[in-house]
Design an enzyme around this catalytic site. Structure first.
Site, PDB file in Angstrom:
ATOM      1  N   CYS A   1      52.825  51.121  41.669  1.00 33.37           N
ATOM      2  CA  CYS A   1      51.756  51.581  40.772  1.00 33.37           C
ATOM      3  C   CYS A   1      51.649  53.100  40.739  1.00 33.37           C
ATOM      4  O   CYS A   1      50.828  53.636  39.970  1.00 33.37           O
ATOM      5  CB  CYS A   1      50.389  51.052  41.233  1.00 33.37           C
ATOM      6  SG  CYS A   1      50.318  49.300  41.522  1.00 33.37           S
TER       7      CYS A   1
ATOM      8  N   HIS B   1      43.854  49.060  41.352  1.00 33.36           N
ATOM      9  CA  HIS B   1      44.608  48.096  40.545  1.00 33.36           C
ATOM     10  C   HIS B   1      44.413  46.725  41.155  1.00 33.36           C
ATOM     11  O   HIS B   1      44.661  46.532  42.342  1.00 33.36           O
ATOM     12  CB  HIS B   1      46.088  48.465  40.539  1.00 33.36           C
ATOM     13  CG  HIS B   1      46.948  47.433  39.873  1.00 33.36           C
ATOM     14  ND1 HIS B   1      46.645  46.902  38.641  1.00 33.36           N
ATOM     15  CD2 HIS B   1      48.089  46.819  40.272  1.00 33.36           C
ATOM     16  CE1 HIS B   1      47.576  46.019  38.301  1.00 33.36           C
ATOM     17  NE2 HIS B   1      48.451  45.950  39.274  1.00 33.36           N
TER      18      HIS B   1
ATOM     19  N   HIS C   1      44.836  42.263  40.556  1.00 29.43           N
ATOM     20  CA  HIS C   1      45.383  41.128  39.812  1.00 29.43           C
ATOM     21  C   HIS C   1      44.272  40.099  39.585  1.00 29.43           C
ATOM     22  O   HIS C   1      44.542  38.900  39.472  1.00 29.43           O
ATOM     23  CB  HIS C   1      46.542  40.501  40.585  1.00 29.43           C
ATOM     24  CG  HIS C   1      47.802  41.316  40.573  1.00 29.43           C
ATOM     25  ND1 HIS C   1      49.006  40.842  41.047  1.00 29.43           N
ATOM     26  CD2 HIS C   1      48.060  42.570  40.121  1.00 29.43           C
ATOM     27  CE1 HIS C   1      49.934  41.785  40.914  1.00 29.43           C
ATOM     28  NE2 HIS C   1      49.397  42.840  40.366  1.00 29.43           N
TER      29      HIS C   1
ATOM     30  N   GLU D   1      23.175  43.525  31.226  1.00 26.19           N
ATOM     31  CA  GLU D   1      22.632  44.617  32.039  1.00 26.19           C
ATOM     32  C   GLU D   1      23.700  45.355  32.836  1.00 26.19           C
ATOM     33  O   GLU D   1      23.661  46.574  32.984  1.00 26.19           O
ATOM     34  CB  GLU D   1      21.571  44.054  32.992  1.00 26.19           C
ATOM     35  CG  GLU D   1      20.950  45.060  33.933  1.00 26.19           C
ATOM     36  CD  GLU D   1      19.998  46.042  33.238  1.00 26.19           C
ATOM     37  OE1 GLU D   1      19.683  45.825  32.055  1.00 26.19           O
ATOM     38  OE2 GLU D   1      19.576  47.014  33.884  1.00 26.19           O
TER      39      GLU D   1
ATOM     40  N   HIS E   1      48.546  40.218  33.679  1.00 27.59           N
ATOM     41  CA  HIS E   1      48.892  41.008  34.854  1.00 27.59           C
ATOM     42  C   HIS E   1      47.636  41.360  35.674  1.00 27.59           C
ATOM     43  O   HIS E   1      47.536  40.962  36.828  1.00 27.59           O
ATOM     44  CB  HIS E   1      49.644  42.266  34.379  1.00 27.59           C
ATOM     45  CG  HIS E   1      50.048  43.204  35.468  1.00 27.59           C
ATOM     46  ND1 HIS E   1      51.105  44.078  35.359  1.00 27.59           N
ATOM     47  CD2 HIS E   1      49.519  43.441  36.694  1.00 27.59           C
ATOM     48  CE1 HIS E   1      51.226  44.782  36.467  1.00 27.59           C
ATOM     49  NE2 HIS E   1      50.279  44.419  37.294  1.00 27.59           N
TER      50      HIS E   1
END
Lengths: 270, 270, 270, 270
Positions: free
Chosen positions: D123, D141, D143, D166, D231
């Site tokens: 990443c 990140h 999944h 809200e 993903h």
């Protein structure tokens, strides 16, 4: 739970148990090393219990000591016990390939076993199949509801399949090597690959699954798991952490597949 | 939670409580032994709270000291308290079969009870029915949403049933022995067996369930559990661990049954 | 988490924080007493985070020190902070009925606050409404998805209602006493009672909910909670533990109600 | 797990690891400070694992040391490891804007790395895009199944959107400043605002997502997250805690959106 905390100073044992095990001078245990297979089985079974992968006395994990002096040594939990409360001294130890019994928890002093007569896990022949046919380093068996639900939603199918989901990349790309006759890991699966997991039918006795599990392992050289209809799943890997990662990735995919199916989204992209 | 951790050095008590209980020299407590019934009730209620089986002040577990000197002694939690915050000194102790009160938490010094007036759990007559009619070693009551949902999805039925799921094998095979008049465990259920759990109708007062629970226990000699419509479930076993394992297996099956029903998959295989 | 464990020896503070707070000699804190309101707010917010009732910086709990020397003292968490990471010295303290500010975390030394400028929780006027109108001992606000989903599934209704579920019995039976003008607890709700919780419409600013919350509290003297459409729920009780129990029971009922509605089972029995 | 507890006295390291790291005198680690980026990555990855946001070896978090002496220093976890078992000494450290490598875990003594050859997370270029284009202080990140399900339920859309909930108020109101050319936080989103998150298509290699992620970041100056179809999601914020809060709020909204969609409730109010 508090009682778990009380025993943490000696790994998974109380002080009294620790002393008793120490006196044993048992070469197959190493209470102070959290990465020892007998301790890892205890730790991972607790994790799997929290994740609802093992419940009651069902499910578990067996580890082969691939990084130890003798990589043919296999640790197996006993049958019929609560897996999240396992103690390292309760393990059976056998040596491959003859599955010679090297250690039985029944040899422990009664103060440890409380006269309980242990039997190896009913999954033993299935775990052994993964060691023998695939040279696995560890094998996990769960009663995951995602696995059971997929086997029910794909009731008329002998295979579960899914493609085009990122998590598939966590799984190994396996190939049958014609020259060596072994299945070998040649990389990782790709995003667009179709993951296919065979589904075998359940049998009344767990050990009777052995033949069909072995057949599925041979027929599907690319798989690192076998689903058992209305029962659960077997997942193996090169070592304990790989087996854990594969099991997590597969369970994630099975959970997602149930949701996709119920929302009428095909699991294999056209 | 941190405050739980703070009290872990003396089991489920703070240091001050520990000292106060020690002075009591109360033969029905054993703070240092995590397997003592009064401690196990605390530990398991915390687990059941994490699993969402007990919530608010509902649900709980009673344990008979089957391995103690007097196996007729039964530990019961008080009514109307948060079960995950129970302390061992808050237990009632009665002796079977007369249910003679041997210990009341109201006899504790005020520094422990904070002048709270304890009453035994409203489930007491139901727990007692399991001890008296089935010689149970422990009895669990939960408000599990899976139990309530099954009782709603099977609204017009007096029985819940499921078959051909591996987890059924965790449950005991029970038979009524004509010569002794007792229900005895003769093995484990099989994969293809149909698990049948009676559903009784709820009543405004928990104790008023006693008659219909006893009727169901007598009418269904094979069952180790009774569902209560729109309320929850009672599960018992030969000892505390068996009761825990049975409850986990049954809740797993109830959870799966809800999913199957909503996906139009019959829970009993034709 | 490990860093949480590291700080557990001094309650919710690190050693350095503990020393800094001790020097303050702050009469509104009592780090060693886990039942002190400032510590309970920290503990319960962690629990609510684990239960997914508070997330991001939303939700929380305020406690009135009903058992302390001055029962008019109210503890309020700051706005815009992660509630599961609250420290006891971050609390605001006000005195009822004027809501006079007795303690501000902004008076702490910079080593504690790291120059952060705290503001009281945006829920403060709503919590105050429960204290003033109902003499509450604690008030919980969550963004529970079960609460939001019920407000959506009952989109065209100004009330949520459910009956004939055992968990309803955990809730208080409230009656408006004509002579005192107060709402008083006269017992517990019954199994067959219909629990009615008003739903008010959300507003852009949380404090603008105050009027409609107060209206709902007055219009529904029997309720111990108010749902806010597309937002969450406010639940209060006589003291902190009652508020916690009521919140658990109501969230259980809201969760069940969503399941029932989606399975076409009426939540109120005819 | 017990082994985690065993290592807690030195943060995320065992005693032996702690000694080995101390000898290193590594200026990029600070084992005793739980708020140090290398320790926070370990702590938050464990939390994300418990929340099922990272599983197998997927997902993670990178932190820029915005409050340290050099705010251009970025901590990155290695690729292909179990994120919930990360150790602080396993981090890569690079300096912006050239992404110059300042520290590699491969420089650690073999007793720590066990000869494992680390590579930075796949990443990394995506995290760097958030640092470079948005001056982010941390990037997460996951999944998350909620993210994947939303990308599937909005399969034919390039945007996910939701309004009138809200929890949206937890997200930043971002504006592109014409004069500086930067995206700046000018406040918080409002209840009635429409949250729009772009969805980009997944690619076989994670690094190949960089171009489309950067495009989306530029095209949607108001967003603090990008969904990746089939993903997961990338979420960033001004610092680590803001990124965590944004991720929690967005995941809450994605979870709710799945439920709303399946119940035929529009996620954007007309």
């Amino acid at each position: 739970m508090t009682s778990d905390k009380q025993i943490s100073s000696h790994g998974f044992c109380t002080h009294a148990e620790f002393q008793a095990v120490k006196v044993l001078n048992d070469g197959f245990l190493s209470l102070d090393d959290p990465t020892h297979p007998a301790n890892l089985i205890c730790e991972l079974c607790r994790l799997f219990y929290e994740k609802d992968w093992v419940t009651g006395t069902g499910g578990g994990i067996s580890i082969r000591d691939v990084k130890g002096k003798n990589p043919n040594i296999v640790y197996i939990a006993p049958s019929g016990v609560q897996k999240e409360r396992l103690k390292p001294y309760e393990m059976f130890v056998v040596e491959l390939p003859e599955e010679k019994l090297l250690r039985s928890p029944n040899d422990c002093p009664e103060e440890l076993t409380k006269k309980y007569k242990y039997k190896p896990s009913a999954c033993t022949p299935l775990f052994m199949s993964c060691y023998q046919l695939r040279d696995a380093g560890a094998c996990i068996h769960t009663h995951s509801q995602n696995a059971v639900m997929c086997s029910l939603l794909w009731e008329d199918k002998a295979e579960f399949s899914i493609s085009h989901i990122e998590q598939i990349k966590a799984l190994p790309l396996l190939k049958h090597n014609q020259s060596t006759g072994h299945v070998e890991k040649v990389g990782s699966m790709q995003f667009f690959d179709k993951l296919v997991i065979p589904i075998i039918e359940n049998t009344p006795q767990e050990e009777d699954l052995t033949d069909s599990l072995q057949e599925a392992i041979k027929k599907y050289p690319n798989t690192t798991a076998v689903l058992v209809r209305r029962h659960g799943i077997y997942v193996w890997g090169e070592d304990v952490w790989k087996a854990k990662v594969y099991n997590e990735a597969i369970d994630y995919l099975l959970e997602l597949a149930v949701k996709m199916r119920l929302a009428n989204i095909p699991t294999v992209k056209a």
